[in-house]
Design an enzyme around this catalytic site. Structure first.
Site, mmCIF file in Angstrom:
data_model
loop_
_atom_site.group_PDB
_atom_site.id
_atom_site.type_symbol
_atom_site.label_atom_id
_atom_site.label_comp_id
_atom_site.label_asym_id
_atom_site.label_seq_id
_atom_site.Cartn_x
_atom_site.Cartn_y
_atom_site.Cartn_z
ATOM 1 N N ASN A 101 -1.167 -10.408 -0.998
ATOM 2 C CA ASN A 101 -1.503 -9.053 -1.456
ATOM 3 C C ASN A 101 -2.185 -8.245 -0.355
ATOM 4 O O ASN A 101 -2.937 -8.787 0.459
ATOM 5 C CB ASN A 101 -2.396 -9.123 -2.690
ATOM 6 C CG ASN A 101 -1.679 -9.781 -3.850
ATOM 7 O OD1 ASN A 101 -0.459 -9.923 -3.813
ATOM 8 N ND2 ASN A 101 -2.421 -10.201 -4.860
ATOM 9 N N HIS A 118 0.162 -10.728 4.526
ATOM 10 C CA HIS A 118 0.966 -9.513 4.661
ATOM 11 C C HIS A 118 0.133 -8.287 5.039
ATOM 12 O O HIS A 118 0.549 -7.160 4.807
ATOM 13 C CB HIS A 118 1.748 -9.253 3.363
ATOM 14 C CG HIS A 118 2.842 -10.255 3.132
ATOM 15 N ND1 HIS A 118 3.448 -10.456 1.903
ATOM 16 C CD2 HIS A 118 3.453 -11.112 3.989
ATOM 17 C CE1 HIS A 118 4.381 -11.402 2.022
ATOM 18 N NE2 HIS A 118 4.393 -11.817 3.268
ATOM 19 N N CYS A 126 -2.708 1.802 15.333
ATOM 20 C CA CYS A 126 -1.766 2.635 16.075
ATOM 21 C C CYS A 126 -0.430 1.907 16.196
ATOM 22 O O CYS A 126 -0.386 0.729 16.555
ATOM 23 C CB CYS A 126 -2.321 2.935 17.458
ATOM 24 S SG CYS A 126 -1.136 3.874 18.469
ATOM 25 N N SER A 195 6.490 -14.498 -7.109
ATOM 26 C CA SER A 195 7.875 -14.865 -7.412
ATOM 27 C C SER A 195 8.369 -15.962 -6.486
ATOM 28 O O SER A 195 9.409 -16.567 -6.745
ATOM 29 C CB SER A 195 8.779 -13.634 -7.288
ATOM 30 O OG SER A 195 8.676 -13.089 -5.986
HETATM 31 P P1 OAD Z 1 6.654 -10.184 -6.950
HETATM 32 O O1 OAD Z 1 6.660 -8.847 -7.582
HETATM 33 O O2 OAD Z 1 7.889 -10.638 -6.254
HETATM 34 O O3 OAD Z 1 6.318 -11.282 -8.053
HETATM 35 C C1 OAD Z 1 5.235 -11.112 -8.928
HETATM 36 C C2 OAD Z 1 5.153 -12.329 -9.810
HETATM 37 O O4 OAD Z 1 4.011 -12.182 -10.619
HETATM 38 C C3 OAD Z 1 6.359 -12.531 -10.733
HETATM 39 O O5 OAD Z 1 6.811 -13.875 -10.647
HETATM 40 C C4 OAD Z 1 5.783 -12.217 -12.124
HETATM 41 O O6 OAD Z 1 6.393 -13.001 -13.159
HETATM 42 C C5 OAD Z 1 4.334 -12.580 -11.936
HETATM 43 N N1 OAD Z 1 3.406 -11.890 -12.840
HETATM 44 C C6 OAD Z 1 3.517 -10.667 -13.406
HETATM 45 N N2 OAD Z 1 2.431 -10.391 -14.145
HETATM 46 C C7 OAD Z 1 1.600 -11.461 -14.036
HETATM 47 C C8 OAD Z 1 0.321 -11.789 -14.564
HETATM 48 N N3 OAD Z 1 -0.339 -10.945 -15.365
HETATM 49 N N4 OAD Z 1 -0.232 -12.995 -14.231
HETATM 50 C C9 OAD Z 1 0.424 -13.858 -13.424
HETATM 51 N N5 OAD Z 1 1.643 -13.600 -12.904
HETATM 52 C C10 OAD Z 1 2.225 -12.420 -13.199
HETATM 53 O O7 OAD Z 1 5.363 -10.229 -5.996
HETATM 54 P P2 OAD Z 1 5.047 -11.248 -4.818
HETATM 55 O O8 OAD Z 1 5.537 -12.601 -5.125
HETATM 56 O O9 OAD Z 1 3.622 -11.062 -4.472
HETATM 57 O O10 OAD Z 1 5.591 -8.186 0.679
HETATM 58 O O11 OAD Z 1 5.936 -10.618 -3.662
HETATM 59 C C11 OAD Z 1 5.902 -11.179 -2.395
HETATM 60 C C12 OAD Z 1 5.996 -10.094 -1.360
HETATM 61 O O12 OAD Z 1 7.131 -9.253 -1.624
HETATM 62 C C13 OAD Z 1 4.837 -9.112 -1.363
HETATM 63 O O13 OAD Z 1 3.718 -9.568 -0.649
HETATM 64 C C14 OAD Z 1 5.431 -7.903 -0.711
HETATM 65 C C15 OAD Z 1 6.770 -7.860 -1.408
HETATM 66 O O14 OAD Z 1 7.775 -7.222 -0.713
HETATM 67 C C16 OAD Z 1 5.255 -7.289 1.592
HETATM 68 O O15 OAD Z 1 4.775 -6.210 1.307
HETATM 69 C C17 OAD Z 1 5.505 -7.743 2.992
#
Ligand code: OAD
Length: 249
Positions: A101, A118, A126, A195
């Site tokens: 995050n 990230h 810059c 995810s």
């Molecule tokens: P995602 O949006 O891919 O996944 C979020 C996950 O959180 C999903 O599996 C949901 O089921 C779960 N979820 C939703 N609500 C929840 C809750 N209340 N409690 C627990 N889990 C819950 O987000 P990330 O896996 O963080 O990268 O995505 C990875 C990266 O993709 C991010 O860091 C970002 C994005 O592009 C960059 O910005 C480089």
């Protein structure tokens, strides 16, 4: 019950890694990326906003979008999941928190030094010479889609870019190395609200599993990490984590 089993493993573990994704901040009002309808990448085009090519083509669009996100994050407060994670760290010194995050809600909840794989919304730099330029203050308007001219670097006159990792960019090397080393040597990894689709970050729980650690997953939905999870706790992080820590304290 699975939460009892998870609590038993957590109580036994001597070396813990907590790996978090957008889901841990969902209940603080910060949208995730891939949840249907509410996810940022469901509503916005990642290629047009979160790539070096997007920045080259339209820096005002990119800067404005990240300033909007900084406003949303600036208004958010940690939830019970962030606080439970800080409680685990306090109870088990040496616990390493690794987050994908770009918000600072772990820090606000009392986690002293989460590893940010990230980057961070509050660490612009810059785009030309890399000099950091902390944000001036809270972003003013939370207007989605507003274009904003990026600030100018005081050192070299280049444009200042958001301090986040974009698609196609390398992760900060020291952060990735520290996270991989912690995952390889822990005996329990908690993966919360991710995810597990974005690599190399998603490698972190896989490394822990390959090295023999127990993996506890907290997520309302199935993910590819189901395969390596010793225990799957299906539900929102802000409910499951306090239940888990209540059983171990
Ligand atoms: P995602 O949006 O891919 O996944 C979020 C996950 O959180 C999903 O599996 C949901 O089921 C779960 N979820 C939703 N609500 C929840 C809750 N209340 N409690 C627990 N889990 C819950 O987000 P990330 O896996 O963080 O990268 O995505 C990875 C990266 O993709 C991010 O860091 C970002 C994005 O592009 C960059 O910005 C480089």
């Amino acid at each position: 019950m699975t939460v009892d089993r998870a609590a038993g493993l957590l109580a036994q573990a001597r070396s813990v890694v907590v790996f978090t994704g957008a889901g841990v901040s969902a209940e603080s009002g910060i949208p995730t990326f891939r949840d249907v309808q509410t996810g940022l990448w469901e509503r916005f085009d990642a290629q047009a906003l979160a790539t070096p090519q997007a920045w080259a083509a339209d820096p005002d669009l990119v800067w404005g979008w990240y300033e909007w996100r900084r406003t949303v994050v600036g208004r958010a407060r940690p939830n019970a999941a962030h606080r439970a994670i800080a409680a685990i760290e306090a109870a088990k010194p040496g616990t390493v928190v690794v987050t994908q995050n770009v918000d600072d809600l772990h820090e606000q909840a009392g986690s002293p030094a989460p590893i940010h794989l990230h980057g961070s919304l509050t660490a612009p730099r810059c785009a030309r010479c890399g000099t950091p330029r902390p944000p001036d203050g809270p972003a003013d308007e939370p207007a989605e889609g507003r274009r904003l001219t990026p600030p100018v670097c005081e050192r070299c006159g280049g444009a200042v870019r958001p301090g986040v990792v974009w698609f196609g960019e390398a992760l900060p090397e020291a952060a990735l190395t520290a996270a991989a080393e912690a995952a390889a040597s822990c005996d329990l990894l908690l993966t919360i609200g991710t995810s597990g689709l974005v690599y190399p970050a998603a490698e972190i729980p896989q490394v822990a599993a390959r090295c023999g650690a127990w993996v506890i997953q907290v997520n309302p939905r199935p993910t590819p990490l189901d395969e390596v999870a010793t225990v799957n706790l299906r539900g929102p992080a802000a409910e499951i984590l306090p239940a888990l820590t209540a059983l171990t304290s």
